[in-house]
Design a protein around this motif. Structure first.
Motif, short mmCIF file in Angstrom:
data_model
loop_
_atom_site.label_atom_id
_atom_site.label_comp_id
_atom_site.label_asym_id
_atom_site.label_seq_id
_atom_site.Cartn_x
_atom_site.Cartn_y
_atom_site.Cartn_z
N SER A 75 0.83 -1.21 0.00
CA SER A 75 0.00 0.00 0.00
C SER A 75 0.86 1.26 0.00
CB SER A 75 -0.96 -0.01 1.19
OG SER A 75 -0.27 0.21 2.41
N ASP A 91 -1.15 15.85 0.33
CA ASP A 91 -1.82 15.99 1.61
C ASP A 91 -3.29 16.36 1.46
OD1 ASP A 91 0.32 15.43 3.38
OD2 ASP A 91 1.21 17.35 2.83
N ALA A 93 -5.73 14.82 2.91
CA ALA A 93 -6.28 14.66 4.24
C ALA A 93 -5.19 14.10 5.15
CB ALA A 93 -7.48 13.72 4.21
N GLU A 95 -4.86 13.99 8.21
CA GLU A 95 -5.32 13.26 9.38
C GLU A 95 -5.57 11.78 9.05
OE1 GLU A 95 -8.66 15.30 7.33
OE2 GLU A 95 -6.89 16.09 8.30
N MET A 96 -5.88 11.46 7.79
CA MET A 96 -6.05 10.07 7.40
C MET A 96 -4.72 9.33 7.40
SD MET A 96 -9.21 9.54 7.11
CE MET A 96 -9.24 7.95 6.32
N GLU A 97 -3.67 10.00 6.93
CA GLU A 97 -2.35 9.37 6.95
C GLU A 97 -1.87 9.20 8.39
OE1 GLU A 97 1.91 9.84 4.66
OE2 GLU A 97 0.18 10.98 4.00
N ALA A 99 -3.85 8.74 10.97
CA ALA A 99 -4.64 7.63 11.49
C ALA A 99 -4.09 6.29 11.01
CB ALA A 99 -6.10 7.77 11.07
N TYR A 100 -3.64 6.23 9.75
CA TYR A 100 -3.05 5.02 9.19
C TYR A 100 -1.83 4.59 10.00
CZ TYR A 100 -0.73 2.05 5.69
OH TYR A 100 -0.12 1.02 5.03
#
Length: 135
Positions: A75, A91, A93, A95-97, A99-100
């Protein structure tokens, strides 16, 4: 044959390349095709293959760990490739990275727990990997 050395070497090489790319001041190294292709093939497919063979040998923990990190590197390789091609913006989002990587850290910490009854080397190794993902 033991598939663990293949998985461990794949993990070591791609982790080392990833670390070096973070140390370089220029961000181009982090987006390079070398890191993306190494992540997909050596880090990803090699570990995924080792994980599948470990599961076939009924080694559930090592099979799960290798498959998990193999899919992680596949991934990451695709994310780097899509960013380089301009398909996936750097970038959209953040915050998604974040969270990952938090989920990777939590999963790695969970992988440490069974090793407490297995082997000190595995415990220390996965504990350090947890620290790497945490920071």
């Amino acid at each position: 044959a033991n598939p663990a050395p293949l998985g461990l070497m794949g993990f070591a090489v791609v982790s080392w390349l990833s670390g070096v790319s973070k140390l370089v001041a220029d961000d181009a190294a982090a987006r390079s095709g070398l890191l993306a292709s190494t992540g997909i093939f050596l880090g990803g497919l090699a570990q995924l293959t080792a994980g599948i063979f470990q599961l076939i040998k009924n080694h559930t923990h090592s099979g799960t760990v290798f498959a998990f990190y193999g899919l992680h590197w596949i991934s990451m390789g695709f994310i780097l490739t899509l960013r380089e091609e301009g398909i996936f913006q750097p970038d959209p989002a953040p915050e998604m990275e974040i969270a990952y990587f938090i989920l990777l850290t939590v999963a790695t910490a969970i992988f440490v727990v069974p090793t407490l009854r297995m082997n000190l080397v595995l415990t220390v190794t996965l504990a350090f990997v947890t620290l790497v993902f945490a920071f």
